[in-house]
Design a protein around this motif. Structure first.
Motif, PDB file in Angstrom:
ATOM      1  N   GLY A  73      35.844  50.153  47.635  1.00  0.00           N
ATOM      2  CA  GLY A  73      36.452  49.451  46.513  1.00  0.00           C
ATOM      3  C   GLY A  73      37.963  49.527  46.559  1.00  0.00           C
ATOM      4  O   GLY A  73      38.655  48.533  46.341  1.00  0.00           O
ATOM      5  N   LYS A  74      38.475  50.699  46.871  1.00  0.00           N
ATOM      6  CA  LYS A  74      39.926  50.873  46.969  1.00  0.00           C
ATOM      7  C   LYS A  74      40.502  49.999  48.082  1.00  0.00           C
ATOM      8  O   LYS A  74      41.542  49.366  47.917  1.00  0.00           O
ATOM      9  N   GLN A  75      39.803  49.914  49.212  1.00  0.00           N
ATOM     10  CA  GLN A  75      40.268  49.085  50.327  1.00  0.00           C
ATOM     11  C   GLN A  75      40.311  47.612  49.931  1.00  0.00           C
ATOM     12  O   GLN A  75      41.256  46.893  50.273  1.00  0.00           O
ATOM     13  N   GLN A  81      45.837  43.248  46.715  1.00  0.00           N
ATOM     14  CA  GLN A  81      47.244  43.458  46.389  1.00  0.00           C
ATOM     15  C   GLN A  81      48.130  42.849  47.474  1.00  0.00           C
ATOM     16  O   GLN A  81      49.140  42.216  47.176  1.00  0.00           O
ATOM     17  N   GLU A  82      47.742  43.008  48.722  1.00  0.00           N
ATOM     18  CA  GLU A  82      48.511  42.433  49.838  1.00  0.00           C
ATOM     19  C   GLU A  82      48.528  40.900  49.733  1.00  0.00           C
ATOM     20  O   GLU A  82      49.561  40.267  49.899  1.00  0.00           O
ATOM     21  N   ILE A  83      47.382  40.323  49.420  1.00  0.00           N
ATOM     22  CA  ILE A  83      47.274  38.870  49.294  1.00  0.00           C
ATOM     23  C   ILE A  83      48.083  38.369  48.093  1.00  0.00           C
ATOM     24  O   ILE A  83      48.625  37.265  48.106  1.00  0.00           O
ATOM     25  N   ALA A  84      48.204  39.212  47.063  1.00  0.00           N
ATOM     26  CA  ALA A  84      48.926  38.835  45.845  1.00  0.00           C
ATOM     27  C   ALA A  84      50.409  38.591  46.087  1.00  0.00           C
ATOM     28  O   ALA A  84      51.090  38.048  45.225  1.00  0.00           O
ATOM     29  N   LYS A  85      50.912  38.952  47.250  1.00  0.00           N
ATOM     30  CA  LYS A  85      52.305  38.657  47.574  1.00  0.00           C
ATOM     31  C   LYS A  85      52.515  37.153  47.743  1.00  0.00           C
ATOM     32  O   LYS A  85      53.611  36.657  47.553  1.00  0.00           O
ATOM     33  N   TYR A 102      47.680  48.441  40.116  1.00  0.00           N
ATOM     34  CA  TYR A 102      48.068  47.192  40.772  1.00  0.00           C
ATOM     35  C   TYR A 102      48.325  46.062  39.793  1.00  0.00           C
ATOM     36  O   TYR A 102      48.984  45.089  40.127  1.00  0.00           O
ATOM     37  N   ALA A 103      47.782  46.171  38.598  1.00  0.00           N
ATOM     38  CA  ALA A 103      47.825  45.067  37.631  1.00  0.00           C
ATOM     39  C   ALA A 103      49.231  44.820  37.105  1.00  0.00           C
ATOM     40  O   ALA A 103      49.980  45.759  36.830  1.00  0.00           O
ATOM     41  N   VAL A 127      55.180  47.851  42.634  1.00  0.00           N
ATOM     42  CA  VAL A 127      55.460  48.802  43.702  1.00  0.00           C
ATOM     43  C   VAL A 127      54.228  48.896  44.601  1.00  0.00           C
ATOM     44  O   VAL A 127      53.106  48.992  44.110  1.00  0.00           O
ATOM     45  N   GLU A 128      54.448  48.874  45.897  1.00  0.00           N
ATOM     46  CA  GLU A 128      53.331  49.016  46.817  1.00  0.00           C
ATOM     47  C   GLU A 128      52.848  50.454  46.816  1.00  0.00           C
ATOM     48  O   GLU A 128      53.647  51.382  46.831  1.00  0.00           O
ATOM     49  N   ILE A 129      51.548  50.626  46.811  1.00  0.00           N
ATOM     50  CA  ILE A 129      50.946  51.965  46.830  1.00  0.00           C
ATOM     51  C   ILE A 129      50.371  52.234  48.191  1.00  0.00           C
ATOM     52  O   ILE A 129      49.790  51.438  48.814  1.00  0.00           O
TER      53      ILE A 129
END
Length: 129
Positions: A73-75, A81-85, A102-103, A127-129
């Motif tokens: 799930g975390k992956q 999150q990467e795609i959200a860029k 991430y929200a 911020v990227e985690i």
């Protein structure tokens, strides 16, 4: 490749684009596996690749981690999150704590009514985690 074919993506470019998307979601080592042979997390990443093939500006995810263990799930959330860029990602979930880091906005609905609509952070604050 079927999603690309349905959109009339140029035939000569379909395989290359499909391989790019498979690589983007981290499934290159499984590119020749049937979906039935993939784990739950791998299947979710394959679904995300299919959504990316449609090249829409918005991707809506309904419980994208609902049937996954916490690590898978975390992956999946990190991939989103990467795609959200590049795209707007909407995630519908009953497990807000999983997406909280991430929200950028939280919209809470109860009995079909919006009961909360809160901006959590501006895009520049993400911020990227």
């Amino acid at each position: 490749m079927l999603a690309l074919e349905i959109q009339n993506y140029p035939k000569e470019n379909r395989k290359k684009r499909a391989l790019e998307l498979i690589n983007k979601v981290g499934l290159t080592s499984h590119k020749n596996h049937r979906a039935a042979k993939l784990s739950g997390g791998q299947k979710q990443r394959a679904v995300i690749a299919r959504a990316l093939a449609k090249d829409c500006p918005i991707i809506a995810c309904d419980e994208p981690t609902g049937n996954l263990d916490s690590e898978s799930g975390k992956q999946v959330i990190e991939l989103l999150q990467e795609i959200a860029k590049d795209k707007l990602i909407l995630i519908v979930t009953h497990n807000y704590d999983e997406v909280k880091p991430y929200a950028t906005r939280r919209i809470k609905i109860h009995d079909g009514e919006v009961v909360e609509d809160k901006v959590l952070k501006k895009d520049s604050e993400v911020v990227e985690i």
